[in-house]
Design a protein around this motif. Structure first.
Motif, mmCIF file in Angstrom:
data_model
loop_
_atom_site.group_PDB
_atom_site.id
_atom_site.type_symbol
_atom_site.label_atom_id
_atom_site.label_comp_id
_atom_site.label_asym_id
_atom_site.label_seq_id
_atom_site.Cartn_x
_atom_site.Cartn_y
_atom_site.Cartn_z
ATOM 1 N N GLY A 149 0.801 -1.220 0.000
ATOM 2 C CA GLY A 149 0.000 0.000 0.000
ATOM 3 C C GLY A 149 0.841 1.280 0.000
ATOM 4 O O GLY A 149 0.338 2.363 -0.316
ATOM 5 N N ASP A 150 2.112 1.187 0.367
ATOM 6 C CA ASP A 150 2.972 2.385 0.409
ATOM 7 C C ASP A 150 3.503 2.748 -0.979
ATOM 8 O O ASP A 150 4.093 3.819 -1.151
ATOM 9 C CB ASP A 150 4.212 2.130 1.288
ATOM 10 C CG ASP A 150 3.844 1.853 2.731
ATOM 11 O OD1 ASP A 150 2.827 2.399 3.187
ATOM 12 O OD2 ASP A 150 4.588 1.094 3.392
ATOM 13 N N ILE A 151 3.363 1.844 -1.933
ATOM 14 C CA ILE A 151 4.021 2.071 -3.230
ATOM 15 C C ILE A 151 2.993 2.482 -4.279
ATOM 16 O O ILE A 151 1.970 1.812 -4.463
ATOM 17 C CB ILE A 151 4.757 0.806 -3.729
ATOM 18 C CG1 ILE A 151 5.441 0.103 -2.552
ATOM 19 C CG2 ILE A 151 5.792 1.170 -4.768
ATOM 20 C CD1 ILE A 151 6.053 -1.229 -2.934
ATOM 21 N N ILE A 152 3.294 3.555 -4.967
ATOM 22 C CA ILE A 152 2.409 4.025 -6.042
ATOM 23 C C ILE A 152 2.909 3.413 -7.348
ATOM 24 O O ILE A 152 4.016 3.719 -7.807
ATOM 25 C CB ILE A 152 2.450 5.569 -6.153
ATOM 26 C CG1 ILE A 152 2.219 6.225 -4.787
ATOM 27 C CG2 ILE A 152 1.474 6.066 -7.215
ATOM 28 C CD1 ILE A 152 0.905 5.852 -4.126
ATOM 29 N N LEU A 153 2.093 2.544 -7.924
ATOM 30 C CA LEU A 153 2.512 1.845 -9.153
ATOM 31 C C LEU A 153 1.326 1.705 -10.092
ATOM 32 O O LEU A 153 0.176 1.638 -9.632
ATOM 33 C CB LEU A 153 2.998 0.434 -8.790
ATOM 34 C CG LEU A 153 4.298 0.312 -8.000
ATOM 35 C CD1 LEU A 153 4.468 -1.111 -7.506
ATOM 36 C CD2 LEU A 153 5.494 0.731 -8.839
ATOM 37 N N PRO A 154 1.571 1.609 -11.387
ATOM 38 C CA PRO A 154 0.473 1.316 -12.306
ATOM 39 C C PRO A 154 -0.117 -0.055 -11.966
ATOM 40 O O PRO A 154 0.599 -0.934 -11.474
ATOM 41 C CB PRO A 154 1.145 1.275 -13.682
ATOM 42 C CG PRO A 154 2.506 1.820 -13.506
ATOM 43 C CD PRO A 154 2.868 1.713 -12.067
ATOM 44 N N LYS B 160 11.779 -0.037 -6.494
ATOM 45 C CA LYS B 160 12.163 -1.450 -6.541
ATOM 46 C C LYS B 160 12.511 -1.982 -5.136
ATOM 47 O O LYS B 160 12.066 -3.056 -4.743
ATOM 48 C CB LYS B 160 13.344 -1.642 -7.501
ATOM 49 C CG LYS B 160 13.016 -1.213 -8.930
ATOM 50 C CD LYS B 160 14.170 -1.442 -9.878
ATOM 51 C CE LYS B 160 15.394 -0.619 -9.558
ATOM 52 N NZ LYS B 160 15.174 0.851 -9.673
ATOM 53 N N THR B 161 13.306 -1.196 -4.419
ATOM 54 C CA THR B 161 13.678 -1.624 -3.064
ATOM 55 C C THR B 161 12.438 -1.674 -2.170
ATOM 56 O O THR B 161 12.255 -2.606 -1.380
ATOM 57 C CB THR B 161 14.752 -0.675 -2.483
ATOM 58 O OG1 THR B 161 15.921 -0.785 -3.294
ATOM 59 C CG2 THR B 161 15.114 -1.038 -1.060
ATOM 60 N N MET B 162 11.574 -0.669 -2.344
ATOM 61 C CA MET B 162 10.322 -0.666 -1.563
ATOM 62 C C MET B 162 9.538 -1.947 -1.852
ATOM 63 O O MET B 162 9.012 -2.584 -0.938
ATOM 64 C CB MET B 162 9.437 0.520 -1.985
ATOM 65 C CG MET B 162 9.916 1.870 -1.551
ATOM 66 S SD MET B 162 8.764 3.151 -2.182
ATOM 67 C CE MET B 162 7.714 3.388 -0.756
ATOM 68 N N ALA B 163 9.475 -2.316 -3.134
ATOM 69 C CA ALA B 163 8.689 -3.489 -3.528
ATOM 70 C C ALA B 163 9.283 -4.770 -2.929
ATOM 71 O O ALA B 163 8.538 -5.651 -2.493
ATOM 72 C CB ALA B 163 8.619 -3.590 -5.053
#
Ligand SMILES: Nc1ncnc2c1ncn2[C@@H]1O[C@H](COP(=O)(O)OP(=O)(O)OP(=O)(O)O)[C@@H](O)[C@H]1O
Ligand SMILES: [Mg+2]
Length: 316
Positions: free
Chosen positions: A44-49, A97-100
């Motif tokens: 939920g912290d990552i904004i991604l398509p 990437k690291t967040m993911a």
């Protein structure tokens, strides 16, 4: 030396006996300490398509359900090699990437053991492969997800016309990693900015490559919103920022807001003005362009000078 302290003839005929003894410096032992950590981010912290988010969830679910499928239901015996589940997250810097990697580990309820090439590279002969083995061991012992950052440093295409010792040692390190990967049955995550040069042998061992791109306008809008806290007094027009500035990563957007806030406080302003954010953004974009332009003339260093030298001394 005093006169009464003459050196005996037989000793003089063997001059080497009186050479001062030089203490050889003790060989410093490598002290790489791999410590798994609690994941810092969740999905939920990552904004991604949506497409990228779906890909991440797919692989994370595969990993989560592996225990049931392969261990309880016995498919580990019938589908031996499908057990291996490596994924590679690739794309420009600062895109999440690291967040993911952290978010996936969190989704799996596991700790993460993040290892970058700088951590495992050793100037001592043979130590880099040893460090790699150790990372795998620690991950196994602690049940953590192994995350290899800067994977391109080891896994780029094999150097075929090995012109120096560096090429030889990089090839050796890569072979060791590929070998260990063959036997590794757990989920493993790689991340890199450069996928172009990856060794085909490595590509075959990775079940899924997930591309991280720079955010589009919609994602940029969400990122700007996310990184501008409600408490921060401002007159920022998020829509116009999202529309106007392309080529920014999530990390750039976060940095631009921070820079603008500090600039406002330092200038004694009562609120963060749009112009502060625009200035910061323009500065970040300019330095990125500068870096891009320089890329053409610099070559990326794969291993350190000391490492290369130690390998050459060994060969000579
Ligand atoms: N997609 C995103 N959503 C939310 N925040 C992001 C995103 N991408 C980057 N950020 C912000 O930028 C910081 C750096 O992101 P991260 O370390 O995940 O990038 P990266 O892709 O691993 O970069 P590098 O290739 O340089 O290792 C994060 O801590 C976060 O603040
Ligand atoms: Mg990273």
């Amino acid at each position: 030396m005093g006169i009464g302290n003459r050196i005996p003839e037989e000793v003089l005929s063997q001059p080497n006996r009186y050479e001062p003894k030089v203490e050889k410096p003790k060989k410093e032992q490598p002290s790489v300490n791999f410590v798994p950590e609690e994941p810092k981010y969740e999905l939920g912290d990552i904004i991604l398509p949506q497409g990228v988010r779906d890909d991440i969830l797919d692989v994370a679910d595969y990993a989560r359900n592996s225990k049931i499928v392969f261990e309880q239901w016995g498919l580990g015996k019938t589908h031996k090699y499908s057990k291996r589940m490596g994924i590679n997250l690739y794309g420009p810097p600062g895109t999440g990437k690291t967040m993911a990697a952290h978010a996936i580990a969190k989704y799996l309820g596991r700790k993460i053991l993040a290892v970058s090439y700088a951590d495992i590279e050793s100037k001592y002969v043979g130590e880099t492969p040893k460090n790699i083995r150790k990372a795998f061991e620690v991950a196994k012992e602690t049940g953590s997800i192994l995350f290899f950052d800067e994977a391109d440093a080891i896994l780029s295409r094999r150097v075929t016309n090995m012109s120096n010792a560096t090429d030889v040692s990089v090839n050796q390190t890569r072979s060791v990693l590929l070998m260990i990967l063959n036997d590794h049955e757990d989920f493993i995550i790689f991340a890199t900015n450069f996928i172009e040069n990856f060794d085909p042998a490595f590509m075959r061992r990775i079940a899924k490559h997930i591309k991280f791109s720079l955010p589009d306008e919609e994602c940029r809008r969400t990122l700007w919103k996310m990184y501008i806290p409600e408490e921060m007094p401002n007159n920022i027009d998020i829509d116009s920022l999202a529309r106007k500035y392309e080529g920014l990563s999530g990390s750039d957007i976060s940095t631009a807001v921070l820079m603008a806030a500090f600039k406002a406080v330092r200038s004694g302003a009562s609120c963060v003005d749009q112009s502060y954010v625009e200035d910061a953004t323009a500065g970040i974009l300019a330095s990125k362009e500068d870096n891009e332009a320089r890329k053409g003339v610099t070559t990326r260093r794969v291993v350190s000078e000391e490492y290369a030298k130690s390998q050459m001394q060994r060969e000579s």
